[in-house]
Design a protein around this motif. Structure first.
Motif, PDB file in Angstrom:
ATOM      1  N   LEU A  12       0.835  -1.170  -0.002  1.00  0.00           N
ATOM      2  CA  LEU A  12      -0.026  -0.106  -0.060  1.00  0.00           C
ATOM      3  C   LEU A  12       0.898   1.146   0.067  1.00  0.00           C
ATOM      4  N   ASP A  13       0.621   2.178  -0.866  1.00  0.00           N
ATOM      5  CA  ASP A  13       1.352   3.663  -0.898  1.00  0.00           C
ATOM      6  C   ASP A  13       1.493   3.768   0.535  1.00  0.00           C
ATOM      7  N   PRO A  14       2.536   4.387   1.071  1.00  0.00           N
ATOM      8  CA  PRO A  14       2.829   4.543   2.607  1.00  0.00           C
ATOM      9  C   PRO A  14       2.014   5.959   2.655  1.00  0.00           C
ATOM     10  N   ASP A  15       2.047   6.781   1.788  1.00  0.00           N
ATOM     11  CA  ASP A  15       1.065   8.249   1.942  1.00  0.00           C
ATOM     12  C   ASP A  15      -0.231   7.851   2.178  1.00  0.00           C
ATOM     13  N   PHE A  16      -0.870   6.527   1.590  1.00  0.00           N
ATOM     14  CA  PHE A  16      -2.382   6.515   1.762  1.00  0.00           C
ATOM     15  C   PHE A  16      -2.547   5.996   3.238  1.00  0.00           C
ATOM     16  N   PHE A  81      -7.505  -3.150   2.787  1.00  0.00           N
ATOM     17  CA  PHE A  81      -7.419  -4.039   1.855  1.00  0.00           C
ATOM     18  C   PHE A  81      -7.210  -3.432   0.482  1.00  0.00           C
ATOM     19  N   PRO A  82      -6.072  -3.218  -0.124  1.00  0.00           N
ATOM     20  CA  PRO A  82      -5.915  -2.480  -1.249  1.00  0.00           C
ATOM     21  C   PRO A  82      -6.482  -3.467  -2.311  1.00  0.00           C
ATOM     22  N   TYR A  86      -0.265  -1.429  -4.564  1.00  0.00           N
ATOM     23  CA  TYR A  86      -0.364  -0.072  -4.676  1.00  0.00           C
ATOM     24  C   TYR A  86      -1.362   0.620  -5.362  1.00  0.00           C
ATOM     25  N   SER A  87      -2.534  -0.078  -5.215  1.00  0.00           N
ATOM     26  CA  SER A  87      -3.872   0.358  -5.766  1.00  0.00           C
ATOM     27  C   SER A  87      -4.148   1.798  -5.225  1.00  0.00           C
ATOM     28  N   ASP A  88      -5.187   2.666  -5.802  1.00  0.00           N
ATOM     29  CA  ASP A  88      -5.543   3.682  -5.342  1.00  0.00           C
ATOM     30  C   ASP A  88      -6.976   3.549  -4.927  1.00  0.00           C
ATOM     31  N   GLU A  89      -7.356   2.357  -4.918  1.00  0.00           N
ATOM     32  CA  GLU A  89      -8.762   1.988  -4.291  1.00  0.00           C
ATOM     33  C   GLU A  89      -8.657   0.776  -3.050  1.00  0.00           C
ATOM     34  N   VAL A  90      -9.193   1.042  -1.972  1.00  0.00           N
ATOM     35  CA  VAL A  90      -9.234   0.249  -0.933  1.00  0.00           C
ATOM     36  C   VAL A  90     -10.332  -0.097  -0.314  1.00  0.00           C
ATOM     37  N   HIS A 115     -11.493   5.524  -2.715  1.00  0.00           N
ATOM     38  CA  HIS A 115     -10.914   5.941  -3.888  1.00  0.00           C
ATOM     39  C   HIS A 115     -10.064   7.159  -3.463  1.00  0.00           C
ATOM     40  N   LEU A 116      -8.837   7.053  -3.608  1.00  0.00           N
ATOM     41  CA  LEU A 116      -7.688   8.005  -3.302  1.00  0.00           C
ATOM     42  C   LEU A 116      -7.063   8.628  -4.550  1.00  0.00           C
ATOM     43  N   VAL A 117      -6.847   9.694  -4.526  1.00  0.00           N
ATOM     44  CA  VAL A 117      -6.238  10.530  -5.543  1.00  0.00           C
ATOM     45  C   VAL A 117      -5.038  11.371  -4.802  1.00  0.00           C
TER      46      VAL A 117
END
Length: 139
Positions: A12-16, A81-82, A86-90, A115-117
């Protein structure tokens, strides 16, 4: 101090991950209504149980209404749960405990889809839907 860290099985993107830690800490802060809205894009859609809102003004009104009957809330986001590495949806799973203004406490399990942007170096959600058992609040 409350811990808002979550487990995740996929990358998972650490920023997320940090975003959600901050988001749930803000969710649990009673007077952070305007700050809460900054976690969403200006045209985001938020669905809480059966209520759907769109845009910053409606999200702010929803946020304020969520504090009408509770004096405190404490989220415990257990897992993220991505939808892939590195998905932008979890999907998220956790529990929340409410301190009720009428006295006593209530709590329930919840799940959410987000959904993240990333824009201008900042993570925000353009879609957030929470699934919960609203009947559990009536206990």
């Amino acid at each position: 101090m409350h811990n808002y860290k979550s487990e995740t099985q996929l990358d998972l993107d650490p920023d997320f991950k940090l975003f959600f830690e901050d988001f749930y800490a803000t969710s649990d802060t009673p007077d952070a209504h305007e700050h809460y809205v900054t976690y969403f894009t200006d045209d985001a859609t938020v669905v809480m149980a059966s209520k759907s809102v769109k845009g910053s003004e409606e999200i702010l009104a929803l946020r304020k209404s969520m504090w009408e009957k509770v004096s405190s809330r404490s989220h415990n986001p257990i897992k993220i749960f991505p939808f892939g590495s590195y998905s932008d949806e979890v999907m998220l799973y956790g529990t929340v405990t409410y301190g009720l203004k009428s006295g006593g406490e209530s709590g329930l399990d919840w799940a959410a889809r987000a959904h993240l942007v990333k824009a201008e170096g900042k993570v925000r959600m353009d879609y957030y839907q929470v699934y919960l058992d609203t009947g559990a609040m009536a206990k």
